[in-house]
Design an enzyme around this catalytic site. Sequence first.
Site, mmCIF file in Angstrom:
data_model
loop_
_atom_site.group_PDB
_atom_site.id
_atom_site.type_symbol
_atom_site.label_atom_id
_atom_site.label_comp_id
_atom_site.label_asym_id
_atom_site.label_seq_id
_atom_site.Cartn_x
_atom_site.Cartn_y
_atom_site.Cartn_z
ATOM 1 N N HIS A 288 0.832 -1.206 0.000
ATOM 2 C CA HIS A 288 0.000 0.000 0.000
ATOM 3 C C HIS A 288 0.863 1.251 0.000
ATOM 4 C CE1 HIS A 288 -4.093 -1.492 1.127
ATOM 5 N NE2 HIS A 288 -3.418 -2.515 1.624
ATOM 6 N N HIS A 331 -2.217 -0.417 12.472
ATOM 7 C CA HIS A 331 -1.512 0.852 12.380
ATOM 8 C C HIS A 331 -1.557 1.618 13.700
ATOM 9 C CE1 HIS A 331 0.047 4.403 10.494
ATOM 10 N NE2 HIS A 331 -1.080 5.077 10.500
ATOM 11 N N GLU A 337 -6.881 10.638 13.987
ATOM 12 C CA GLU A 337 -7.772 10.407 12.859
ATOM 13 C C GLU A 337 -9.233 10.368 13.311
ATOM 14 O OE1 GLU A 337 -6.499 6.719 11.218
ATOM 15 O OE2 GLU A 337 -4.440 7.369 10.869
ATOM 16 N N TYR A 346 -17.308 0.423 4.458
ATOM 17 C CA TYR A 346 -15.873 0.652 4.587
ATOM 18 C C TYR A 346 -15.176 -0.700 4.677
ATOM 19 C CZ TYR A 346 -11.418 2.391 6.376
ATOM 20 O OH TYR A 346 -10.087 2.670 6.541
ATOM 21 N N HIS A 361 -9.485 7.611 16.274
ATOM 22 C CA HIS A 361 -8.263 6.918 16.673
ATOM 23 C C HIS A 361 -7.196 7.988 16.885
ATOM 24 C CE1 HIS A 361 -10.464 3.910 14.084
ATOM 25 N NE2 HIS A 361 -10.445 3.334 15.279
ATOM 26 N N HIS A 367 -5.167 0.618 15.613
ATOM 27 C CA HIS A 367 -6.430 0.384 14.940
ATOM 28 C C HIS A 367 -6.163 -0.364 13.640
ATOM 29 C CE1 HIS A 367 -4.884 4.313 13.610
ATOM 30 N NE2 HIS A 367 -5.469 4.092 12.447
#
Length: 430
Positions: A288, A331, A337, A346, A361, A367
């Site tokens: 990613h 992460h 966030e 999602y 978060h 998370h």
Amino acid sequence: MTQDPLRYQSGFGNEYATEAVPGALPQGRNSPQRAPLQLYPELISGTAFTAPRHENRRTWMYRRQPSVVSGRYQSYAQPRWTTGGDRDTALAPEPMRWHPIPFAGDADFVDGMVTLAANGDADAQSGIGSLVYLANRSMDKRAFVNADGELLLVPQQGRLVITSELGVLEVAPGEIALLPRGLLFKVALPDGPSRGYVCENYGAQFRLPELGPIGSNGLANARDFLAPVAAFEDNAGPYEIVKKFGGRFWTAPMQQSPFNVVAWHGNLAPVKYDTQNFMAIGSISFDHPDPSIFTVLTSPSDTPGTANCDFVIFPPRWLVMEDTFRPPWYHRNLMSEFMGLVYGEYDAKPGGFKPGGASLHNAMVPHGPDEEAFEKASAADLKPQKLDHTLAFMFESRFRFIPTAFALQTPALDQEYADCWAGLKDQFKP
């Protein structure tokens, strides 16, 4: 309003020029001794006079009466729209999530605003507030002006028709609107009860991010942002003006319509943007890229590369990476966030995250995908995959978000959120 107000000018931060009546814009002078058509010149400055030219934002308005013509201000109660974070709140370093907050009572856009979490300080011009609006009544003879920050609106249910001093914007779910600090506006609800998200930005104005190695094309293009044309109300007074100033609310009477600008020119203007025009960038090999590739707008801080706020979207897109866990990875982030879902599903939380809901978060709070998403993605056949009919977003800030008392006490707070990771067992097989 004057005829056909729903026309637009293209561009972000452009030097616009528009008149609702031919000949209303003066030529060659911003503030002539006598403005055309006996109008009053008035300047709104969104930056300091001496800001660098490429950052300077201001607009000259030519109006039937100047905005100083109003009554005296009195205190006004809007207790659920708070400003900045309450640092005395004891907040555990845990993930948080809210289900969609239900409509309750009779409220317009201003009275239906609720702060869920905030940081920073409006007087210090840093930080943001993350809010939702729950409105079921249009603003008629009522206008609002926010002196504390600019407003980024993300409708989730129902269109908004935003009448501002500089013209009219119609904004639907899937689109966003950016309203400058200090600009008067009102909101009508053509579809009835309407809900959405708001970023109240106390810091540097939102702008397009630098593209760096991406090059000259990609992400959000300036030409896809649309500003209104000049339009004014005729014989529409009296009005009530509600003003947010220093975290408090005030109201004053005005005998005339504040929407009396016949012509204007400048580069400080409300704009709207359709997220379908976002050119998503992604990996075509493996792994990613960071989610910063989905940044639509950024509000920089005094630390280069570390934003006061980034506005990030997760739109429909293709996933083609080989040998890659395709949902977002587990992460912990320096940045905090606040996330919302406009429509669809999602991919990291297919069951628990609902349109109209929100999650938080904070910095260094772990998370990532829930158990269902992990199991599904780990066993998926990695053919090219289209994530479709989905739109999520994130307000990402360098500062810790502090939920409000309302956010901590509402039944919409998901008390079981952390349980979505409880089934992730140790699967180590040496």
